[in-house]
Design a protein around this motif. Structure first.
Motif, PDB file in Angstrom:
ATOM      1  N   ASP A  95      -8.204  31.770   8.162  1.00 16.14           N
ATOM      2  CA  ASP A  95      -6.860  32.354   8.179  1.00 16.14           C
ATOM      3  C   ASP A  95      -6.999  33.874   8.290  1.00 16.14           C
ATOM      4  OD1 ASP A  95      -7.498  33.373   5.671  1.00 16.14           O
ATOM      5  OD2 ASP A  95      -6.249  31.952   4.571  1.00 16.14           O
ATOM      6  N   THR A 445      -4.856  23.209  12.235  1.00 22.43           N
ATOM      7  CA  THR A 445      -3.608  23.855  11.834  1.00 22.43           C
ATOM      8  C   THR A 445      -2.514  23.628  12.855  1.00 22.43           C
ATOM      9  OG1 THR A 445      -4.386  25.924  12.821  1.00 22.43           O
ATOM     10  CG2 THR A 445      -4.741  25.644  10.476  1.00 22.43           C
ATOM     11  N   ARG A 448      -0.866  20.264  11.857  1.00 22.05           N
ATOM     12  CA  ARG A 448      -0.816  19.940  10.428  1.00 22.05           C
ATOM     13  C   ARG A 448       0.605  19.629   9.956  1.00 22.05           C
ATOM     14  NH1 ARG A 448      -1.829  25.007   7.131  1.00 22.05           N
ATOM     15  NH2 ARG A 448       0.321  25.286   7.817  1.00 22.05           N
ATOM     16  N   GLY A 479      -6.069  24.355   4.148  1.00 22.20           N
ATOM     17  CA  GLY A 479      -4.972  24.498   5.094  1.00 22.20           C
ATOM     18  C   GLY A 479      -5.170  23.782   6.404  1.00 22.20           C
ATOM     19  N   LYS A 480      -6.286  23.065   6.544  1.00 23.05           N
ATOM     20  CA  LYS A 480      -6.536  22.317   7.767  1.00 23.05           C
ATOM     21  C   LYS A 480      -6.196  20.851   7.533  1.00 23.05           C
ATOM     22  CE  LYS A 480      -8.065  26.205   9.085  1.00 23.05           C
ATOM     23  NZ  LYS A 480      -9.476  26.549   9.102  1.00 23.05           N
TER      24      LYS A 480
END
Length: 490
Positions: A95, A445, A448, A479-480
């Motif tokens: 990120d 992402t 997602r 976050g993936k």
């Protein structure tokens, strides 16, 4: 939206003392900190995803990977695993907080063993796919996973994304080619599951947790992979058809004649072939005239008792008589076969030369491909008049890369700003047909936030539970694939 102006270099918010601890652990030579050295690791090759990263770790052994993960876990530092950085959904990119570290598996690049009698190769995660293919060929074996990026993608990334490619029709996805794994877990423990057995019914088959998990549950460091006998002969044809329905008829005819010897069946539109000829070095049009659609079919012959040339000629002769095929060429030698495949394999990379491209990696039942194309092409052309659809891919397994290139002369940024709108249109048609919004590229992402809308709620809850069990701190590729855990928020 793609934004090529976004910098991969930004102020790091990671404590320099933390970086120093990793340098002490691995040595400064294996810890990249110079922004010029790091930039290529935090930029996705299509220039859609850009991360900020203060440190790239390059361990050379599984034990070093373990030590890195243990240290990261103790320091509460997030780790993003990365292989060849050929992913298409942002799963390998940090990120922009400047607090996440990349762990590259590129230096875990040994083939540990090759056993042609058992048809097994054990390869570390950083071994390039093409290297495995060549190593298998040297002992008269075939490793069938085949991708356009095979000269740079790595085995660990292939397995972490459950890569597909052009041979799924005959051999299955990457998942189907794995006998065992070695994995470093989020707490640093090493799971040694490098079995080479074809049959092992002793409890849960844990390897399938990590294949396709995109590095969110563990870091694959090595794999036992299946090999197959090398074909005695391969026959490749590049043929023209008037419509996807005719392509489907040809596929059914070829499969009925060749059965498991049909190892490739690709669909390509004229627009995609033109892009390849225009921009791909060494590409040429296999046929003298232009047609709306093309099929590339490959037969692999494993017995000298089968005349491959006679078989493919019989298939195409019957297809011509039935009106399924209007023109075609058969490869006369290995180089010509490679030239045919070159056009198909290069179709992804050349689209960026034509401006912005809105991507979809979808699958529908094979029988639904003509109907899907009819509806999706009409819907996209209605939404963006003058857009140039490039719908191509693995028709034999129902997977198409339904990409939309910008109209000639259009503003690239304005076109790409409509990415989500066009995705919504296309994905709605896919879901109506019982398909998938991600056939082989994964979630990362990019998709997602779409996942909860296409997955059963119980399925989503189970996925979060598995993630929370194995990675309770949420430090491994955060976050993936999955957003923040709703279980933890309760």
């Amino acid at each position: 939206m793609t934004d090529t102006s976004r910098s991969c270099q930004a102020v790091s918010s990671l404590d320099p003392a933390i970086i120093a601890q990793f340098q002490t652990l691995l040595g400064t030579a294996n810890c990249l900190t110079d922004p010029s050295d790091i930039e290529s690791y935090c930029r996705e090759w299509r220039n859609k995803f850009f991360g900020v990263c203060p440190l790239v770790l390059r361990p050379t052994t599984t034990e070093q990977v373990s030590a890195c993960i243990k240290l990261a876990n103790a320091l509460d530092v997030a780790i993003v695993p990365q292989g060849g950085n050929t992913g298409l959904v942002g799963g390998q990119i940090t990120d922009r907080t400047g607090r996440q570290i990349i762990l590259s598996t590129e230096r875990l690049n040994r083939i540990r063993s090759m056993d042609p009698l058992s048809n097994v190769v054990v390869a570390e995660a950083g071994v390039i796919l093409e290297t495995v293919q060549i190593s298998a060929q040297e002992v008269d074996r075939l490793f069938p996973l085949s991708l356009g990026a095979q000269g740079s993608c790595q085995i660990g990334g292939n397995l972490s994304t459950n890569a597909g490619g052009t041979a799924v029709l005959a051999y299955g996805n990457a998942r189907d080619l794995v006998l065992g794994l070695e994995v470093v877990l989020p707490d640093g423990r090493i799971w040694n599951g490098l079995r080479s057995l074809r049959k092992d019914n002793t409890g849960y088959d844990l390897k399938h947790l990590f294949i396709g998990a995109e590095g969110t549950l563990g870091i694959i460091t090595a794999a036992s992979l299946k090999l197959y006998p090398s074909p005695r002969d391969q026959q490749v044809g590049f043929v023209a058809v008037e419509s996807p329905q005719q392509a489907l008829e040809l596929f059914n005819l070829a499969q009925s004649h060749a059965g498991s010897m049909l190892t490739g069946f690709e669909l390509m539109p004229r627009m995609g072939v033109e892009f390849a000829i225009r921009h791909l070095q060494g590409a040429r049009d296999p046929l003298s005239d232009s047609y709306p659609w093309y099929c590339l079919l490959e037969l692999s012959i494993f017995s000298n008792a089968v005349d491959g040339r006679a078989l493919i000629e019989a298939i195409l002769s019957e297809a011509f008589e039935a009106g399924h095929v209007v023109d075609g060429a058969l490869a006369e030698n290995k180089q010509q076969a490679m030239d045919f495949w070159h056009v198909r394999h290069g179709m992804s990379e050349v689209q960026k030369e034509e401006g912005g491209s809105i991507k979809h990696d979808i699958s529908v039942p094979v029988s639904a491909i003509p109907a899907f194309l009819d509806q999706a092409l009409a819907a996209c052309e209605a939404a963006i008049p003058g857009c140039r659809p490039v719908a191509f891919g693995h028709m034999g397994d129902g997977n198409l890369h339904f990409n939309i290139s910008q109209p000639v002369g259009a503003d690239k940024v304005a076109f790409l700003d409509r990415w989500e709108e066009i995705n919504e249109i296309v994905h709605a048609i896919v879901m109506e047909m019982g398909g998938s919004i991600s056939a082989e590229h994964g979630i990362g992402t990019l998709k997602r936030d779409l996942l909860p809308d296409v997955k059963d709620p119980v399925e989503m809850e189970l996925m979060h539970q598995i993630k929370d069990l194995l990675d309770p701190k949420g430090l491994l590729n955060p976050g993936k694939m999955l957003a923040a855990s709703p279980i933890k928020d309760k």
